[in-house]
Scaffold this active site. Sequence first.
Site, PDB file in Angstrom:
ATOM      1  N   VAL A 115      35.376  52.241  65.902  1.00 20.94           N
ATOM      2  CA  VAL A 115      35.797  52.388  64.503  1.00 20.94           C
ATOM      3  C   VAL A 115      34.647  52.904  63.649  1.00 20.94           C
ATOM      4  O   VAL A 115      34.734  52.929  62.437  1.00 20.94           O
ATOM      5  CB  VAL A 115      36.293  51.023  63.958  1.00 20.94           C
ATOM      6  N   ASP A 116      33.539  53.324  64.300  1.00 21.87           N
ATOM      7  CA  ASP A 116      32.274  53.603  63.594  1.00 21.87           C
ATOM      8  C   ASP A 116      32.144  55.032  63.063  1.00 21.87           C
ATOM      9  O   ASP A 116      31.124  55.347  62.411  1.00 21.87           O
ATOM     10  CB  ASP A 116      31.085  53.259  64.497  1.00 21.87           C
ATOM     11  N   HIS A 155      41.679  52.446  67.512  1.00 23.68           N
ATOM     12  CA  HIS A 155      41.500  51.144  66.849  1.00 23.68           C
ATOM     13  C   HIS A 155      41.177  51.284  65.368  1.00 23.68           C
ATOM     14  O   HIS A 155      40.590  50.379  64.756  1.00 23.68           O
ATOM     15  CB  HIS A 155      40.411  50.324  67.562  1.00 23.68           C
ATOM     16  N   CYS A 171      52.157  47.062  52.201  1.00 28.35           N
ATOM     17  CA  CYS A 171      52.813  48.380  52.187  1.00 28.35           C
ATOM     18  C   CYS A 171      52.029  49.424  52.980  1.00 28.35           C
ATOM     19  O   CYS A 171      52.433  50.596  53.029  1.00 28.35           O
ATOM     20  CB  CYS A 171      53.009  48.843  50.748  1.00 28.35           C
ATOM     21  N   GLY A 230      31.132  54.420  78.266  1.00 29.21           N
ATOM     22  CA  GLY A 230      30.690  53.314  77.427  1.00 29.21           C
ATOM     23  C   GLY A 230      31.759  52.305  77.075  1.00 29.21           C
ATOM     24  O   GLY A 230      31.760  51.736  75.987  1.00 29.21           O
ATOM     25  N   PRO A 277      26.084  52.121  82.309  1.00 28.30           N
ATOM     26  CA  PRO A 277      24.959  51.573  83.091  1.00 28.30           C
ATOM     27  C   PRO A 277      25.390  50.393  83.967  1.00 28.30           C
ATOM     28  O   PRO A 277      24.707  50.047  84.925  1.00 28.30           O
ATOM     29  CB  PRO A 277      23.962  51.107  82.032  1.00 28.30           C
TER      30      PRO A 277
END
Length: 245
Positions: free
Chosen positions: A102-103, A118, A129, A185, A212
Amino acid sequence: MQVSGTLTELLRSDCATVVLTGAGISAESGVPTFRGKDGLWNKFDPRELATFSAFMRNPKLVWEWYLFRRELISKVEPNPGHFTLAEMGEHLSQLHIVTQNVDNLHQRAGSTNVIELHGNIERNKCVECNAPMAEFEIDPDNLPTCQCGGRIRPDVVWFGEMLPEAAIETAQQEAAACKLFFSVGTSAEVYPAADLPMIAKKNGAYLVEVNPHATPLTPYADEVFAAPSGEAMPLIWHAVREQSS
Ligand code: APR
């Protein structure tokens, strides 16, 4: 880290490609992940901060949490993982970025075709509304309400909530149609996003994981880059560009 001939060939063929991203792609920018070692959900209780009932119970607390995260995100920059995907978007005609984040860092890196599963932390909406509300400065001690009287909430998807219909439907269609699918990620534990790599795999796509750490998806991947995405994505794209020159 080697990039296989199969992967470079697929990218050079400009085939339909989907990239699913999660919190890990923003880790190198300084945005904490959720479930990693220093993950947010190890320190904070998502039932108190990221559910609709928590918001209606204590909107001030939930807003303080999202204002803390907004502040943190406003101070960071996209990293080479984000920038590489933006550059790939300029050269590939069938690339779809599907993010759980969401960034807004994909967009800030220059990516334009981002499907947000998201929501986006920089947007607000009315709980009654659904009207969007532009005002960014939110005072937790004097929370704004909508013209309809409804409470204003961050426009993000909370646990137990449905994803935006158009976004998840488009993501599922593109996953089923793609020839190449990257999972970058993400712990591949949160559904329905975690279904997407398997939809692609079942429809014959070549599945690449960049993480990773191993995830439930790793055994199904055709190629794994067990490395930070800020290193792996530039390496992969460089290998393709090198062959084209
Ligand atoms: N590069 C690539 N991957 C990384 C990096 C990095 N530099 N650093 C950590 N990772 C990996 C971790 O190993 C982990 O598997 O990123 C993953 C992050 O997983 P989560 O924290 O579970 O985040 P995500 O998969 O995006 O969570 C899904 O859950 O909390 C909800 O709505 C929230 O969108 C989120 C969803």
